[in-house]
Design an enzyme around this catalytic site. Structure first.
Site, PDB file in Angstrom:
ATOM      1  N   LYS A  75      -4.124  -1.026  18.337  1.00 48.35           N
ATOM      2  CA  LYS A  75      -4.575   0.330  18.041  1.00 48.35           C
ATOM      3  C   LYS A  75      -6.031   0.250  17.583  1.00 48.35           C
ATOM      4  CE  LYS A  75      -5.249   2.892  14.749  1.00 48.35           C
ATOM      5  NZ  LYS A  75      -6.488   3.474  15.253  1.00 48.35           N
ATOM      6  N   GLU A 129      -7.207  -8.150   6.573  1.00 45.11           N
ATOM      7  CA  GLU A 129      -8.634  -8.420   6.334  1.00 45.11           C
ATOM      8  C   GLU A 129      -9.208  -7.132   5.796  1.00 45.11           C
ATOM      9  OE1 GLU A 129     -10.049 -11.215   6.519  1.00 45.11           O
ATOM     10  OE2 GLU A 129      -8.780 -12.411   7.837  1.00 45.11           O
ATOM     11  N   CYS A 159     -17.661  -5.865   6.331  1.00 45.36           N
ATOM     12  CA  CYS A 159     -16.983  -6.214   5.075  1.00 45.36           C
ATOM     13  C   CYS A 159     -17.651  -7.422   4.434  1.00 45.36           C
ATOM     14  CB  CYS A 159     -15.502  -6.464   5.334  1.00 45.36           C
ATOM     15  SG  CYS A 159     -15.228  -7.620   6.673  1.00 45.36           S
ATOM     16  N   GLU A 173     -17.841  -0.745  -1.831  1.00 45.80           N
ATOM     17  CA  GLU A 173     -18.489  -1.270  -0.636  1.00 45.80           C
ATOM     18  C   GLU A 173     -19.515  -0.238  -0.161  1.00 45.80           C
ATOM     19  OE1 GLU A 173     -15.372  -2.099   2.201  1.00 45.80           O
ATOM     20  OE2 GLU A 173     -16.409  -3.879   2.853  1.00 45.80           O
TER      21      GLU A 173
HETATM   22  P1  ADP Z   1     -12.987   2.562   7.949  1.00 46.17           P
HETATM   23  O1  ADP Z   1     -13.207   3.259   6.640  1.00 46.17           O
HETATM   24  O2  ADP Z   1     -13.846   1.406   8.201  1.00 46.17           O
HETATM   25  O3  ADP Z   1     -12.854   3.494   9.126  1.00 46.17           O
HETATM   26  P2  ADP Z   1     -10.148   2.343   7.842  1.00 46.17           P
HETATM   27  O4  ADP Z   1      -9.376   1.410   6.990  1.00 46.17           O
HETATM   28  O5  ADP Z   1     -10.032   3.797   7.574  1.00 46.17           O
HETATM   29  O6  ADP Z   1     -11.609   1.830   7.753  1.00 46.17           O
HETATM   30  O7  ADP Z   1      -9.803   2.118   9.388  1.00 46.17           O
HETATM   31  C1  ADP Z   1      -9.499   0.884   9.962  1.00 46.17           C
HETATM   32  C2  ADP Z   1      -8.420   1.082  11.006  1.00 46.17           C
HETATM   33  O8  ADP Z   1      -7.248   1.572  10.348  1.00 46.17           O
HETATM   34  C3  ADP Z   1      -8.738   2.108  12.080  1.00 46.17           C
HETATM   35  O9  ADP Z   1      -8.181   1.665  13.306  1.00 46.17           O
HETATM   36  C4  ADP Z   1      -8.042   3.351  11.595  1.00 46.17           C
HETATM   37  O10 ADP Z   1      -7.700   4.248  12.619  1.00 46.17           O
HETATM   38  C5  ADP Z   1      -6.796   2.753  10.980  1.00 46.17           C
HETATM   39  N1  ADP Z   1      -6.146   3.596   9.965  1.00 46.17           N
HETATM   40  C6  ADP Z   1      -6.719   4.427   9.078  1.00 46.17           C
HETATM   41  N2  ADP Z   1      -5.791   5.021   8.317  1.00 46.17           N
HETATM   42  C7  ADP Z   1      -4.590   4.559   8.719  1.00 46.17           C
HETATM   43  C8  ADP Z   1      -3.222   4.784   8.316  1.00 46.17           C
HETATM   44  N3  ADP Z   1      -2.925   5.605   7.323  1.00 46.17           N
HETATM   45  N4  ADP Z   1      -2.251   4.123   8.982  1.00 46.17           N
HETATM   46  C9  ADP Z   1      -2.553   3.262   9.968  1.00 46.17           C
HETATM   47  N5  ADP Z   1      -3.799   3.005  10.391  1.00 46.17           N
HETATM   48  C10 ADP Z   1      -4.811   3.631   9.776  1.00 46.17           C
END
Ligand code: ADP
Length: 476
Positions: free
Chosen positions: A177, A253, A287, A377
């Site tokens: 995903k 990570e 990161c 961050e």
């Molecule tokens: P960033 O702030 O760098 O976008 P995120 O942690 O929000 O970092 O996103 C990293 C990945 O996690 C992306 O693929 C995002 O779509 C996914 N993501 C964000 N929220 C959720 C959630 N609640 N459940 C599963 N995947 C998520």
């Protein structure tokens, strides 16, 4: 440009077929704010169809000889390197980093595929006599099973490659995903793996704007055996809590808050060079980006003067834009708040006019201790500098965070380096070096920066289960 975009599959990859979604979403170019194209918006039903495919392919894929799995990865590496310019363009278009950095990312990601292709044929086990001599202990390792790989937008090729590589090498099937901001590079990577010979159903790709809605049913489904996630710590915590429901194996990570320490005996020019890499690589959206600069008071003037000159020499349009307006305003607000709290703005700090989400290389000094910019961050091209006067003081400050991903340390004193390396609470340390990423090294964090390691000799273990067989030794 449009030819490259035209070639990228825009659908969902399930069981070896790209299929359209019920709806689509727009992928944007962060340098212009304009739409690049539309991509299928995966639903929970699509995600479950992808899991059906991954589950159906698992047993056959696990039985494919290790050399064959390894050669798929090696061919995919070669194809990526042949098409490095095309992939770099795609990364630049959807993520914004410069063409030079995008090329470096393609190479870095391809090298993970090559590395794990070589690891596929070195999965081994052990055989020994039990402690009391009555049994033989056979330990073998098997693929953990279908995996869910969730990746971020900041390295749209390297992050999926770093997970797909070991999963393929270990004999696991998977659902990827990608982040909704950057689904195109992942789709193109999936095509390369198919072209390299990856069988249908081994790799499924579900882009979506509804990450939580599609991952929840997957995490509840007992057929899924593993979650590997790269992203923010809050989302990582949430996913670990969900994964507890099925006692799912996880690799995480997560965020970082890297200290960049310059001691009084450091080679200041080398430290400035390292700081440019650790701070500006990926537009600071990494990161492992240096987040807190701790510079000894004796060299702070020289370090700051030289860093400001270097940061000001980088044209914001060459460095690249931030990923979206949300990130840019978050970074701008952090800088403004730190200045209001008493820090001095030495470079940058002003949002430029014009299209795209650009933010200039920025330097702050006199950052008050406890400032939000030192706790969170930054994820942007902002260097926040504080001074220190003793080793004990800087070690305490460096470790005073729930994060523990990476630290950077500049010193020419061997004894000090050894002392500090042992006391820094991070999974990785750049010693007189502003760059730690390396397929042959274990990438990962301590504390709330994550669980598990990617790359290195142990990276493949994240995708393998140990199985122990107790064999009766009989009687002589
Ligand atoms: P960033 O702030 O760098 O976008 P995120 O942690 O929000 O970092 O996103 C990293 C990945 O996690 C992306 O693929 C995002 O779509 C996914 N993501 C964000 N929220 C959720 C959630 N609640 N459940 C599963 N995947 C998520």
């Amino acid at each position: 440009m449009s030819a490259v975009l035209d070639r990228v599959p825009k659908g969902l990859l399930v069981a070896g077929r790209w299929r359209p979604g019920a709806a689509t979403f727009v992928v944007e170019n962060p340098a212009t704010g304009e739409a690049l194209c539309e991509v299928a918006d995966g639903t929970p039903a699509d995600a479950l169809a992808a899991l059906d495919a991954a589950d159906a392919a698992q047993r056959r894929w696990a039985a494919v000889p290790p050399r064959v799995r390894g050669e798929v990865l090696r061919r995919a590496h070669d194809l990526l390197m042949e098409r490095i310019d095309e992939f770099a363009l795609l990364i630049t278009l959807e993520m914004g980093k410069s063409r030079a950095e995008a090329r470096a990312e393609v190479e870095y990601g391809a090298h993970y595929l090559r590395w794990f292709g070589e690891e596929a044929v070195r999965i081994d086990g052990t055989w020994k006599v039990s402690e009391d001599g009555t049994a033989r202990v056979l330990v073998t390792r098997q693929p953990v099973g279908p995996c869910l790989l969730i990746t971020p937008w900041n390295a749209p090729l390297a992050m999926p490659a770093r997970k797909i590589g070991p999963a393929v090498a270990a004999g696991c099937t998977m659902i990827v995903k990608p982040a909704e901001q950057t689904p195109l590079t992942t789709a193109a990577l999936a095509e390369v793996l198919r072209e390299a010979g990856l069988p249908d159903g081994v790799l499924n790709v579900v882009p979506t704007t509804r990450a939580a809605a599609i991952t929840e049913p997957l995490l509840r489904d007992g057929r899924l055996r593993k979650l590997s996630f790269t992203g923010s710590t809050p989302v990582g915590r949430l996913l670990m809590a969900q994964a507890a429901g099925t006692v799912l194996r996880t690799s995480m990570e997560l965020g970082g808050n890297a200290p960049f320490i310059v001691c009084e005996d450091a080679d200041v020019d080398a430290a400035v060079e390292g700081a440019m890499t650790a701070k500006l690589r990926n537009i600071g959206e990494a990161c492992i980006a240096a987040n807190r600069f701790h510079v000894h008071a004796d060299v702070a003037g020289e370090f700051t003067r030289k860093l400001v000159a270097r940061m000001e020499s980088v044209a914001v349009t060459v460095m690249g834009p931030m990923i979206d307006e949300r990130q840019r305003s978050r970074v701008a607000a952090l800088v403004d708040e730190t200045v209001a709290a008493g820090a001095q703005l030495r470079a940058g700090g002003v949002v430029p006019d014009g299209p795209g989400y650009f933010y200039p290389p920025t330097v702050l000094t006199g950052v008050p201790s406890g400032a939000r910019i030192s706790r969170e961050e930054i994820f942007g091209p902002v260097a926040a500098i504080r001074t220190f006067t003793s080793e004990a003081e800087v070690l305490h400050a460096a470790n005073d965070t729930e994060f523990g991903l990476v630290s950077y340390l500049y010193t020419q004193d061997l004894n000090r380096a050894l002392r500090m390396v042992e006391r820094l609470e991070t999974g990785m340390i750049g010693l007189n070096r502003g760059y730690v990423s390396d397929p042959s090294a274990p990438f990962g964090g301590m504390k709330q920066s994550g669980v598990g390691r990617e790359g290195g000799n142990s990276g493949i273990n994240e995708y393998l289960e140990q199985k122990y067989v107790a064999i009766d030794a009989g009687r002589a």
